[in-house]
Design an enzyme around this catalytic site. Structure first.
Site, PDB file in Angstrom:
ATOM      1  N   CYS A   4       0.841  -1.204   0.000  1.00  0.00           N
ATOM      2  CA  CYS A   4       0.000   0.000   0.000  1.00  0.00           C
ATOM      3  C   CYS A   4       0.874   1.252   0.000  1.00  0.00           C
ATOM      4  CB  CYS A   4      -0.919  -0.012   1.227  1.00  0.00           C
ATOM      5  SG  CYS A   4      -1.806   1.536   1.457  1.00  0.00           S
ATOM      6  N   ASP A  30      -0.705  16.767  -1.354  1.00  0.00           N
ATOM      7  CA  ASP A  30      -1.000  15.931  -2.516  1.00  0.00           C
ATOM      8  C   ASP A  30       0.064  16.196  -3.580  1.00  0.00           C
ATOM      9  OD1 ASP A  30      -3.858  14.450  -3.646  1.00  0.00           O
ATOM     10  OD2 ASP A  30      -2.314  15.010  -5.104  1.00  0.00           O
ATOM     11  N   GLY A  92     -13.845   7.155  -8.085  1.00  0.00           N
ATOM     12  CA  GLY A  92     -12.484   7.289  -8.600  1.00  0.00           C
ATOM     13  C   GLY A  92     -11.415   7.140  -7.543  1.00  0.00           C
ATOM     14  N   HIS A  99      -8.333   8.043   2.885  1.00  0.00           N
ATOM     15  CA  HIS A  99      -7.720   9.372   2.896  1.00  0.00           C
ATOM     16  C   HIS A  99      -8.774  10.431   2.637  1.00  0.00           C
ATOM     17  CE1 HIS A  99      -7.442   7.852  -1.247  1.00  0.00           C
ATOM     18  NE2 HIS A  99      -7.571   9.105  -1.646  1.00  0.00           N
ATOM     19  N   HIS A 101      -9.182  14.335   1.241  1.00  0.00           N
ATOM     20  CA  HIS A 101      -8.600  15.494   0.578  1.00  0.00           C
ATOM     21  C   HIS A 101      -9.092  16.739   1.315  1.00  0.00           C
ATOM     22  CE1 HIS A 101      -7.636  13.319  -3.308  1.00  0.00           C
ATOM     23  NE2 HIS A 101      -8.528  12.500  -2.790  1.00  0.00           N
TER      24      HIS A 101
HETATM   25  P1  AMP Z   1      -8.006   9.376  -4.726  1.00  0.00           P
HETATM   26  O1  AMP Z   1      -8.117   9.537  -6.213  1.00  0.00           O
HETATM   27  O2  AMP Z   1      -9.121   9.968  -3.959  1.00  0.00           O
HETATM   28  O3  AMP Z   1      -7.702   7.942  -4.341  1.00  0.00           O
HETATM   29  O4  AMP Z   1      -6.760  10.257  -4.308  1.00  0.00           O
HETATM   30  C1  AMP Z   1      -5.446   9.810  -4.338  1.00  0.00           C
HETATM   31  C2  AMP Z   1      -4.591  11.045  -4.289  1.00  0.00           C
HETATM   32  O5  AMP Z   1      -3.284  10.650  -3.921  1.00  0.00           O
HETATM   33  C3  AMP Z   1      -4.474  11.778  -5.631  1.00  0.00           C
HETATM   34  O6  AMP Z   1      -4.952  13.113  -5.478  1.00  0.00           O
HETATM   35  C4  AMP Z   1      -2.975  11.736  -5.936  1.00  0.00           C
HETATM   36  O7  AMP Z   1      -2.509  12.917  -6.539  1.00  0.00           O
HETATM   37  C5  AMP Z   1      -2.373  11.513  -4.571  1.00  0.00           C
HETATM   38  N1  AMP Z   1      -1.074  10.846  -4.538  1.00  0.00           N
HETATM   39  C6  AMP Z   1      -0.714   9.724  -5.199  1.00  0.00           C
HETATM   40  N2  AMP Z   1       0.552   9.392  -4.893  1.00  0.00           N
HETATM   41  C7  AMP Z   1       0.994  10.311  -4.008  1.00  0.00           C
HETATM   42  C8  AMP Z   1       2.233  10.521  -3.312  1.00  0.00           C
HETATM   43  N3  AMP Z   1       3.280   9.704  -3.452  1.00  0.00           N
HETATM   44  N4  AMP Z   1       2.332  11.588  -2.479  1.00  0.00           N
HETATM   45  C9  AMP Z   1       1.291  12.442  -2.341  1.00  0.00           C
HETATM   46  N5  AMP Z   1       0.107  12.292  -2.947  1.00  0.00           N
HETATM   47  C10 AMP Z   1      -0.044  11.254  -3.782  1.00  0.00           C
HETATM   48 ZN    ZN Z   2      -2.368   1.372   3.630  1.00  0.00          ZN
END
Ligand code: AMP
Ligand code: ZN
Length: 113
Positions: A4, A30, A92, A99, A101
């Site tokens: 993960c 992010d 999505g 998490h 946002h």
């Molecule tokens: P979701 O689409 O709601 O699952 O959001 C996942 C979020 O994680 C997206 O906005 C990505 O830009 C962000 N994300 C993916 N990898 C990383 C990372 N290594 N560090 C920070 N944010 C990330």
């Molecule tokens: Zn996890």
């Protein structure tokens, strides 16, 4: 969970731009920000999504505390901000670790996509 992404960020195996951390919660920027303020608030413990949190678990309260602290720290507590969690395919959700946002710093349109 070993595979993960966010568990690996919690473990320090993958770097992140940390904004806040306590015993239960980690907050980092992010990597692909959609607003001037765009951070991710995550529990350090792995849950797949918001449906995976047991009713007697107080992690949502810890998340709410982090929302308050981070909104103030990022300077959006007075101007307003949005907290979103994507759950499952139609929303999505791309990272299968719960998490939230937290976005702000500009006027956010509604409805969200
Ligand atoms: P979701 O689409 O709601 O699952 O959001 C996942 C979020 O994680 C997206 O906005 C990505 O830009 C962000 N994300 C993916 N990898 C990383 C990372 N290594 N560090 C920070 N944010 C990330
Ligand atoms: Zn996890």
């Amino acid at each position: 969970m070993d595979d993960c992404l966010f568990c690996r960020i919690v473990a320090g195996e993958i770097p992140s731009d940390k904004v806040y951390e306590d015993e239960y919660v980690l907050v980092f920027k992010d990597i692909d920000p959609q607003a001037p303020v765009h951070v991710l608030i995550i529990p350090k413990k792995h849950y797949d999504n918001v449906l995976s949190v047991p009713a007697d678990d107080d992690i949502m309260g810890k998340i709410n505390e982090a929302v308050r602290i981070v909104a103030e720290k990022c300077g959006v507590d007075k101007t307003g901000f949005r907290v979103i969690t994507n759950c499952g395919e139609d929303a999505g959700q791309s990272v299968k670790h719960l998490h939230f946002h937290l976005m702000g710093g500009r006027v956010l349109t509604w409805p969200a996509g």
